[in-house]
Design a protein around this motif. Structure first.
Motif, PDB file in Angstrom:
ATOM      1  N   LEU A 126      48.995  33.325  32.151  1.00 28.26           N
ATOM      2  CA  LEU A 126      49.907  34.675  32.965  1.00 28.26           C
ATOM      3  C   LEU A 126      48.918  36.063  33.789  1.00 28.26           C
ATOM      4  CD1 LEU A 126      52.053  35.358  29.508  1.00 28.26           C
ATOM      5  CD2 LEU A 126      53.032  35.502  31.851  1.00 28.26           C
ATOM      6  N   ARG A 127      48.069  35.488  32.700  1.00 31.13           N
ATOM      7  CA  ARG A 127      46.581  36.254  33.011  1.00 31.13           C
ATOM      8  C   ARG A 127      45.970  35.639  34.337  1.00 31.13           C
ATOM      9  NH1 ARG A 127      43.200  35.819  29.033  1.00 31.13           N
ATOM     10  NH2 ARG A 127      41.733  33.997  29.801  1.00 31.13           N
ATOM     11  N   ASN A 128      45.311  34.754  34.583  1.00 30.65           N
ATOM     12  CA  ASN A 128      46.233  33.951  36.399  1.00 30.65           C
ATOM     13  C   ASN A 128      46.394  34.432  36.998  1.00 30.65           C
ATOM     14  OD1 ASN A 128      44.301  32.097  38.282  1.00 30.65           O
ATOM     15  ND2 ASN A 128      46.820  30.779  38.172  1.00 30.65           N
ATOM     16  N   SER A 129      48.461  35.114  36.802  1.00 28.18           N
ATOM     17  CA  SER A 129      49.218  35.067  37.383  1.00 28.18           C
ATOM     18  C   SER A 129      49.114  36.532  38.216  1.00 28.18           C
ATOM     19  CB  SER A 129      51.144  35.086  36.880  1.00 28.18           C
ATOM     20  OG  SER A 129      50.745  35.437  35.964  1.00 28.18           O
ATOM     21  N   LYS A 130      48.519  37.436  37.507  1.00 32.49           N
ATOM     22  CA  LYS A 130      48.657  38.842  37.681  1.00 32.49           C
ATOM     23  C   LYS A 130      47.011  38.702  39.123  1.00 32.49           C
ATOM     24  CE  LYS A 130      49.257  40.933  33.481  1.00 32.49           C
ATOM     25  NZ  LYS A 130      49.154  41.460  32.104  1.00 32.49           N
ATOM     26  N   LYS A 131      46.486  37.807  39.306  1.00 27.64           N
ATOM     27  CA  LYS A 131      45.514  37.770  40.538  1.00 27.64           C
ATOM     28  C   LYS A 131      45.807  37.213  41.717  1.00 27.64           C
ATOM     29  CE  LYS A 131      41.856  35.710  37.236  1.00 27.64           C
ATOM     30  NZ  LYS A 131      40.839  34.047  37.120  1.00 27.64           N
ATOM     31  N   TYR A 132      47.650  37.067  41.707  1.00 28.23           N
ATOM     32  CA  TYR A 132      48.055  36.824  42.297  1.00 28.23           C
ATOM     33  C   TYR A 132      49.219  37.200  42.858  1.00 28.23           C
ATOM     34  CZ  TYR A 132      44.694  32.850  42.694  1.00 28.23           C
ATOM     35  OH  TYR A 132      43.309  32.074  42.695  1.00 28.23           O
ATOM     36  N   PRO A 133      49.643  38.730  42.798  1.00 25.54           N
ATOM     37  CA  PRO A 133      50.899  39.759  43.257  1.00 25.54           C
ATOM     38  C   PRO A 133      51.756  38.698  43.906  1.00 25.54           C
ATOM     39  CG  PRO A 133      49.029  41.083  43.557  1.00 25.54           C
ATOM     40  CD  PRO A 133      48.182  39.331  42.890  1.00 25.54           C
ATOM     41  N   GLN A 134      51.352  38.380  45.590  1.00 29.44           N
ATOM     42  CA  GLN A 134      52.119  37.912  46.446  1.00 29.44           C
ATOM     43  C   GLN A 134      52.593  36.735  46.270  1.00 29.44           C
ATOM     44  OE1 GLN A 134      48.270  38.050  46.503  1.00 29.44           O
ATOM     45  NE2 GLN A 134      48.243  35.297  46.597  1.00 29.44           N
ATOM     46  N   ASN A 135      51.895  36.034  45.290  1.00 33.31           N
ATOM     47  CA  ASN A 135      52.815  34.872  44.709  1.00 33.31           C
ATOM     48  C   ASN A 135      53.695  34.964  43.070  1.00 33.31           C
ATOM     49  OD1 ASN A 135      53.697  32.148  45.134  1.00 33.31           O
ATOM     50  ND2 ASN A 135      51.304  31.119  44.533  1.00 33.31           N
ATOM     51  N   ILE A 136      54.041  35.435  43.016  1.00 37.13           N
ATOM     52  CA  ILE A 136      54.489  36.393  40.912  1.00 37.13           C
ATOM     53  C   ILE A 136      55.206  35.518  41.140  1.00 37.13           C
ATOM     54  CG2 ILE A 136      55.694  38.099  42.111  1.00 37.13           C
ATOM     55  CD1 ILE A 136      53.482  37.048  38.726  1.00 37.13           C
ATOM     56  N   ASN A 137      56.903  35.000  41.993  1.00 41.00           N
ATOM     57  CA  ASN A 137      57.677  34.275  41.928  1.00 41.00           C
ATOM     58  C   ASN A 137      57.294  32.593  41.577  1.00 41.00           C
ATOM     59  OD1 ASN A 137      59.492  36.221  42.163  1.00 41.00           O
ATOM     60  ND2 ASN A 137      59.737  36.044  43.771  1.00 41.00           N
ATOM     61  N   GLY A 138      56.075  32.158  42.570  1.00 40.71           N
ATOM     62  CA  GLY A 138      55.380  30.998  42.761  1.00 40.71           C
ATOM     63  C   GLY A 138      55.170  30.548  40.878  1.00 40.71           C
ATOM     64  N   HIS A 139      54.446  31.853  40.339  1.00 39.47           N
ATOM     65  CA  HIS A 139      53.782  31.668  39.482  1.00 39.47           C
ATOM     66  C   HIS A 139      54.905  31.857  37.902  1.00 39.47           C
ATOM     67  CE1 HIS A 139      49.524  31.463  39.852  1.00 39.47           C
ATOM     68  NE2 HIS A 139      49.766  32.030  40.644  1.00 39.47           N
ATOM     69  N   LEU A 140      55.829  32.853  37.801  1.00 41.98           N
ATOM     70  CA  LEU A 140      56.313  32.707  37.094  1.00 41.98           C
ATOM     71  C   LEU A 140      57.082  30.842  37.055  1.00 41.98           C
ATOM     72  CD1 LEU A 140      57.727  36.453  37.603  1.00 41.98           C
ATOM     73  CD2 LEU A 140      56.395  35.045  35.660  1.00 41.98           C
ATOM     74  N   ASN A 141      57.893  30.247  38.010  1.00 39.38           N
ATOM     75  CA  ASN A 141      59.078  29.482  37.765  1.00 39.38           C
ATOM     76  C   ASN A 141      57.744  27.918  37.416  1.00 39.38           C
ATOM     77  OD1 ASN A 141      61.286  30.456  39.171  1.00 39.38           O
ATOM     78  ND2 ASN A 141      59.815  29.665  41.713  1.00 39.38           N
ATOM     79  N   SER A 142      56.611  28.253  37.849  1.00 35.59           N
ATOM     80  CA  SER A 142      56.169  27.775  37.359  1.00 35.59           C
ATOM     81  C   SER A 142      55.375  27.821  35.316  1.00 35.59           C
ATOM     82  CB  SER A 142      54.255  27.552  37.464  1.00 35.59           C
ATOM     83  OG  SER A 142      52.816  26.598  37.598  1.00 35.59           O
ATOM     84  N   ILE A 143      55.477  29.217  34.908  1.00 35.76           N
ATOM     85  CA  ILE A 143      55.360  28.828  33.801  1.00 35.76           C
ATOM     86  C   ILE A 143      56.512  29.145  32.077  1.00 35.76           C
ATOM     87  CG2 ILE A 143      54.882  30.919  32.423  1.00 35.76           C
ATOM     88  CD1 ILE A 143      53.125  32.456  33.643  1.00 35.76           C
TER      89      ILE A 143
END
Length: 297
Positions: A126-143
């Motif tokens: 979650l902390r890592n995802s905040k570094k990539y706001p332009q790709n937040i959906n990709g990170h949330l799907n991953s998590i």
């Protein structure tokens, strides 16, 4: 570069990144930090994080962006091993050739070390995802994929069925399929998809990687079952014969050794066929499927 060189390079990068999550600057109360660190850094092939990084490379992903996810994957896997070794579960004394966590830190601290690694993994992602706001959906799907693969509809559910089927003469093919799909396969598939989702893949790409993950995950578990019968304890780093001792439901016990080996070969070819849609970029994962199907440790 050859397969061994690429694999070694990826696993070394994972090792270096994992070390940073437990260095002196990280504020985790003792002895919890030492117990968590012990099992994460005790060794291992780093298979699951390598799968995460490799799936990400299929779509030319950013290795720096996905590395925290790969490390989180290894922490979740390690938490499951700590709990799996406990007296209430498999009651194992050795893991990767060294004393299991509860033998070093006690049962209570081992439970907490597993809990700590699981929650720490999601904190990192979650902390890592905040570094990539332009790709937040990709990170949330991953998590989300990681949570699903590790949870009640994945690894935990498979472990539940595995325990329930011990010394159960009524358990058969349906239960075994559920165990293999969820106990091991779900987390391996999630490791792959977690890396892929960061690149916002197409449905076709998701399906191909999912099927590859299913095939190699099932092959991996069947080989695990085989090695528990004929494996070398020194190479495995853990006692053999524990499945028979616990009267676990396994592929060899239900189908026999030769049929088990044939199934592994079939799964290898199926996995390679599915991943072929990525062309030459799939070569490493094809070779990895071969290595996983023929491993002796």
């Amino acid at each position: 570069m050859d397969f061994k060189t690429v694999y070694s390079g990826l696993s070394s990068k994972v090792e270096e990144a994992l070390l940073a999550y437990f260095d002196d600057s990280i504020d985790i109360v003792e002895p919890l930090k030492s117990a968590m660190r012990y099992s994460v850094l005790i060794g291992g092939k780093r298979l699951r994080p390598v799968l995460t990084l490799s799936a990400n490379k299929l779509l030319d992903g950013d290795s720096d962006e996905v590395m925290p996810i790969a490390c989180a994957m290894e922490m979740i896997h390690t938490y499951s091993l700590i709990h799996d070794d406990l007296p209430a579960m498999d009651d194992d004394d050795l893991r990767r050739g060294k004393p299991t966590n509860h033998k070093v830190f006690g049962e209570g601290m081992a439970v907490l070390a597993g809990d700590g690694l699981y929650s720490y993994a999601f904190e990192i992602m979650l902390r890592n995802s905040k570094k990539y706001p332009q790709n937040i959906n990709g990170h949330l799907n991953s998590i989300s994929q990681m949570a699903n693969g590790a949870g009640v509809n994945g690894m935990v559910g498979g472990q539940c069925m595995d325990l329930s089927c011990e010394d159960n003469e009524d358990a058969g093919k349906e239960e075994l399929a559920f165990i293999h799909k969820n106990k091991t396969g779900a987390l391996i598939t999630s490791a792959l998809l977690a890396g892929l989702y960061v690149c916002n893949p197409t449905k076709e790409q998701i399906h191909a990687v999912s099927q590859y993950g299913h095939d190699v995950g099932l092959a991996f578990q069947i080989v695990d079952d085989i090695l528990d019968i004929v494996g070398d304890q020194e190479k495995l780093g853990k006692p053999i014969g524990s499945d028979e001792k616990s009267k676990k439901l396994t592929y060899p016990s239900l189908y026999g050794m030769e049929a088990s080996r044939r199934k592994v070969e079939e799964l290898y070819h199926s996995a390679c066929e599915h991943i072929s849609i990525f062309g030459n970029k799939s070569d490493f994962l094809k070779e990895l499927a071969a290595v996983m199907s023929k491993r002796d440790s």
